[in-house]
Write an enzyme that holds these catalytic residues in place. Structure first.
Site, PDB file in Angstrom:
ATOM      1  CB  ALA A   8      -0.919  -0.012   1.223  1.00 47.84           C
ATOM      2  N   GLY A  10       2.068   2.771  -2.907  1.00 49.51           N
ATOM      3  CA  GLY A  10       2.007   3.508  -4.176  1.00 49.51           C
ATOM      4  C   GLY A  10       1.387   4.892  -4.033  1.00 49.51           C
ATOM      5  NE  ARG A  14      -4.306   6.496 -14.705  1.00 51.69           N
ATOM      6  CZ  ARG A  14      -4.575   5.224 -15.030  1.00 51.69           C
ATOM      7  NH1 ARG A  14      -3.665   4.295 -14.828  1.00 51.69           N
ATOM      8  NH2 ARG A  14      -5.733   4.907 -15.546  1.00 51.69           N
ATOM      9  N   GLY A  77       9.595  -0.715  -6.549  1.00 52.17           N
ATOM     10  CA  GLY A  77       9.003  -1.901  -7.149  1.00 52.17           C
ATOM     11  C   GLY A  77       8.363  -2.822  -6.131  1.00 52.17           C
ATOM     12  CE1 TYR A 102       0.864  -6.190  -5.446  1.00 51.41           C
ATOM     13  CE2 TYR A 102      -0.550  -8.135  -5.317  1.00 51.41           C
ATOM     14  CZ  TYR A 102       0.677  -7.557  -5.601  1.00 51.41           C
ATOM     15  OH  TYR A 102       1.717  -8.344  -6.027  1.00 51.41           O
ATOM     16  N   GLY A 138       1.644  -8.465 -16.280  1.00 53.64           N
ATOM     17  CA  GLY A 138       2.708  -9.446 -16.386  1.00 53.64           C
ATOM     18  C   GLY A 138       2.118 -10.738 -16.961  1.00 53.64           C
ATOM     19  CG  ASN A 168       1.414 -11.743 -11.563  1.00 53.47           C
ATOM     20  OD1 ASN A 168       0.873 -12.429 -10.692  1.00 53.47           O
ATOM     21  ND2 ASN A 168       2.306 -10.807 -11.285  1.00 53.47           N
ATOM     22  CG  ASN A 376     -52.791  12.728  18.457  1.00 54.02           C
ATOM     23  OD1 ASN A 376     -52.398  12.101  17.491  1.00 54.02           O
ATOM     24  ND2 ASN A 376     -53.334  13.917  18.360  1.00 54.02           N
ATOM     25  CB  ALA A 379     -49.370  19.653  13.237  1.00 52.46           C
TER      26      ALA A 379
HETATM   27  C1  UD1 Z   1       2.178  -5.723 -11.066  1.00 50.78           C
HETATM   28  C2  UD1 Z   1       2.887  -6.997 -11.458  1.00 50.78           C
HETATM   29  C3  UD1 Z   1       2.287  -7.537 -12.749  1.00 50.78           C
HETATM   30  C4  UD1 Z   1       0.802  -7.740 -12.601  1.00 50.78           C
HETATM   31  C5  UD1 Z   1       0.148  -6.457 -12.135  1.00 50.78           C
HETATM   32  C6  UD1 Z   1      -1.301  -6.695 -11.815  1.00 50.78           C
HETATM   33  C7  UD1 Z   1       5.159  -6.757 -10.647  1.00 50.78           C
HETATM   34  C8  UD1 Z   1       6.559  -6.432 -11.024  1.00 50.78           C
HETATM   35  N1  UD1 Z   1       4.267  -6.722 -11.634  1.00 50.78           N
HETATM   36  O1  UD1 Z   1       2.485  -4.786 -12.076  1.00 50.78           O
HETATM   37  O2  UD1 Z   1       2.892  -8.755 -13.104  1.00 50.78           O
HETATM   38  O3  UD1 Z   1       0.246  -8.151 -13.828  1.00 50.78           O
HETATM   39  O4  UD1 Z   1       0.785  -5.958 -10.947  1.00 50.78           O
HETATM   40  O5  UD1 Z   1      -1.938  -5.482 -11.557  1.00 50.78           O
HETATM   41  O6  UD1 Z   1       4.888  -7.043  -9.500  1.00 50.78           O
HETATM   42  N2  UD1 Z   1       3.635  -0.972  -4.922  1.00 50.78           N
HETATM   43  C9  UD1 Z   1       4.286  -0.617  -3.773  1.00 50.78           C
HETATM   44  N3  UD1 Z   1       5.587  -0.225  -3.851  1.00 50.78           N
HETATM   45  C10 UD1 Z   1       6.253  -0.181  -5.021  1.00 50.78           C
HETATM   46  C11 UD1 Z   1       5.578  -0.547  -6.199  1.00 50.78           C
HETATM   47  C12 UD1 Z   1       4.264  -0.951  -6.113  1.00 50.78           C
HETATM   48  O7  UD1 Z   1       3.712  -0.633  -2.692  1.00 50.78           O
HETATM   49  O8  UD1 Z   1       7.441   0.190  -5.003  1.00 50.78           O
HETATM   50  C13 UD1 Z   1       2.231  -1.373  -4.852  1.00 50.78           C
HETATM   51  C14 UD1 Z   1       1.367  -0.411  -5.611  1.00 50.78           C
HETATM   52  O9  UD1 Z   1       0.857   0.594  -4.722  1.00 50.78           O
HETATM   53  C15 UD1 Z   1       0.257  -1.303  -6.093  1.00 50.78           C
HETATM   54  C16 UD1 Z   1       0.926  -2.642  -6.296  1.00 50.78           C
HETATM   55  O10 UD1 Z   1       2.106  -2.620  -5.514  1.00 50.78           O
HETATM   56  O11 UD1 Z   1      -0.721  -1.467  -5.127  1.00 50.78           O
HETATM   57  C17 UD1 Z   1       1.228  -2.974  -7.724  1.00 50.78           C
HETATM   58  O12 UD1 Z   1       2.061  -1.977  -8.234  1.00 50.78           O
HETATM   59  P1  UD1 Z   1       1.953  -1.523  -9.730  1.00 50.78           P
HETATM   60  O13 UD1 Z   1       3.011  -0.533  -9.998  1.00 50.78           O
HETATM   61  O14 UD1 Z   1       0.560  -1.173 -10.060  1.00 50.78           O
HETATM   62  O15 UD1 Z   1       2.336  -2.906 -10.461  1.00 50.78           O
HETATM   63  P2  UD1 Z   1       2.276  -3.183 -11.985  1.00 50.78           P
HETATM   64  O16 UD1 Z   1       3.460  -2.565 -12.620  1.00 50.78           O
HETATM   65  O17 UD1 Z   1       0.954  -2.874 -12.509  1.00 50.78           O
END
Ligand code: UD1
Ligand code: CA
Length: 455
Positions: A8, A10, A14, A77, A102, A138, A168, A376, A379
């Protein structure tokens, strides 16, 4: 030991919002709350929430004993995110498992997670889906025998790999010790310069560990929210799903597309709910209850056969058997309407008991009052319960009749069977059985002339 790691961290750029993404709501509950509910239903030994953007606010919103937080700063990542949780994971038995969820994939269901954990055996298990349009996801790369080889991210995939429709979802379950080991080995040598959680799949295959998969029962379970548009879409999907469950339980919804539940709604048999209603918190509707159009009902319970007519608003209220509420009634916290009682249009009740068979049919404010049976209320009746500092009680005993446009200046008691004349301002107790009236005597002045304008 079962560990659940919820990512959590991210930004949710958007969403165009100051609020951290996972605190945005679906059906009135933050997305993270939905995920936590699913996680808790698995009775894990530990839940670690990985926070980053808006970490303080997320942590403050979910500051409960059973949660641990790990800070990911900066975000490099999904693999990097899980690494931050590693120090807090519990290990100790042969069945050590870590499940990754997630915070922005709010509607994953417990049964699906159970199936995934079941599928894991002693290896790795991925929650996958087969999509008509897999772009962005993925891809699950399998060998000729159909065994999972690895996951390749869309941006790193060859044209042949991009043609794969099995994707994935991100949700996976792994043996905790192996997960630690693999995360120590992954690099950020890829198109996005990130540490991919998905790279652990190839490492598991390299160790000849079985990689199993499970698929969600419903597609909405794996939908993530990155924008307000996706949030609105998921909201509607979830409302329709909740509506469908109620219909299957025997509730009549005049239109399942115009139904909103933001909490839990328990219904008896043959409940009818008209269009445009909103239910919030914990609501119970007993057998045969009818809810008219556009009612808002929050944290309330309505007994069998009662009717809420159009545009009524209930919060923290109890409604008795066969009572009638509305149209346009407002029941505030502590409103307790007895069996067969009526609360009509533009009547507001707060911390007030209205006894069996009593009626307040039009235009009244009844606050901090205990009202007996068969009373009763005319009003325009108002309990003057507040002197600007303190609140005071009004007691109206059984069979009293309160004339229209009466003010009851609390604390005050109206005795059993008493009658108050219309327009009375009651400042002392009204004795039982008597007529009490405070009104200047009416007079007519003969020969009186209207004033005329001075020229
Ligand atoms: C990820 C998967 C992908 C899958 C997709 C499904 C990886 C490398 N890829 O891609 O295979 O198809 O989800 O939606 O895992 N987050 C963090 N910290 C970070 C990066 C992400 O907490 O440093 C959290 C984000 O807030 C989000 C989730 O992880 O809730 C997924 O991150 P996101 O960047 O959306 O992954 P994708 O690149 O879409
Ligand atoms: Ca008056």
């Amino acid at each position: 030991m079962l560990n659940i790691i919820i990512l959590a961290a991210g930004l949710g750029k958007r969403m165009q919002s100051d609020l951290p993404k996972v605190l945005h709501t679906i059906a009135g509950q933050p997305m993270l709350g939905h995920v936590l509910a699913a996680a808790r239903a698995l009775s894990p030994d530990r839940i670690v929430v990985v926070v980053g953007h808006g970490a303080d606010r997320v942590q403050a919103a979910y500051d409960t004993q059973d949660l641990k937080f790990a800070l990911q700063q900066p975000q490099q990542g999904t693999g990097h995110a899980v690494m931050q949780a590693l120090p807090q994971l519990l290990e100790g038995d042969a069945d050590d498992t870590s499940l990754v969820l997630y915070g922005d994939v709010p509607l994953v269901q417990v049964d699906t997670l159970r199936a995934l954990l079941q599928a894991r055996g002693n290896g790795l298990a991925l929650l996958t889906e087969t999509l008509d349009d897999p772009s962005g996801y993925g891809r699950i790369v399998r060998d000729a025998q159909g065994r999972v080889q690895r996951i390749v991210e869309h941006k790193d995939a060859s044209p042949a790999e991009q043609a794969i429709h099995e994707v994935n979802t991100g949700i996976l379950a792994a043996p905790t010790a192996a997960l630690r080991r693999w995360l120590g080995e992954i690099t950020n040598d890829n198109a996005q310069g990130e540490y991919y959680l998905t790279d652990v799949v190839g490492l598991a295959v390299g160790e000849n560990l079985p990689v199993a998969h499970a698929q969600p029962a419903a597609h909405y379970e794996t939908l993530g929210v990155n924008s307000r548009v996706q949030q609105a879409q998921l909201e509607r999907i979830w409302q329709e799903e909740q509506a469908r469950r109620l219909l299957e339980q025997g509730v009549t919804l005049a239109d399942p597309a115009r139904f909103d539940l933001r909490g839990s709604l328990q219904c008896g048999r043959d409940v009818f709910i008209d269009v445009g209603c909103v239910f919030e918190g914990t609501v119970q509707l007993a057998d045969g209850v009818r809810v008219g159009p556009h009612c808002v009902v929050r944290d309330s319970s309505v007994a069998a056969g009662a009717v809420l007519d159009a545009y009524s608003h209930l919060e923290g209220a109890q409604v008795g058997v066969a009572a009638r509420i509305g149209p346009y009634a407002r029941l505030r916290p502590g409103a307790d309407v007895g069996p067969d009682a009526h609360v009509g249009n533009f009547v507001e009740l707060k911390k007030t008991r209205l006894g069996q068979g009593s009626k307040a049919n039009h235009l009244a404010y009844l606050g901090d009052a205990v009202i007996g049976e068969r009373v009763n209320i005319g009003a325009g009746t108002i309990t003057c319960n507040y002197d600007g500092v303190n609140k005071f009680q009004t007691v109206i005993e059984d069979d009293a009749f309160i004339g229209s446009d009466t003010q009851l200046v609390a604390p005050v008691t109206v005795g059993r069977g008493a009658t108050l004349g219309a327009g009375t301002t009651l400042v002392q107790d009204a004795p039982q059985g008597q007529l009490t009236i405070s009104r200047t005597r009416q007079q007519s002045i003969s020969g009186w002339k209207r004033p005329v304008r001075k020229s």
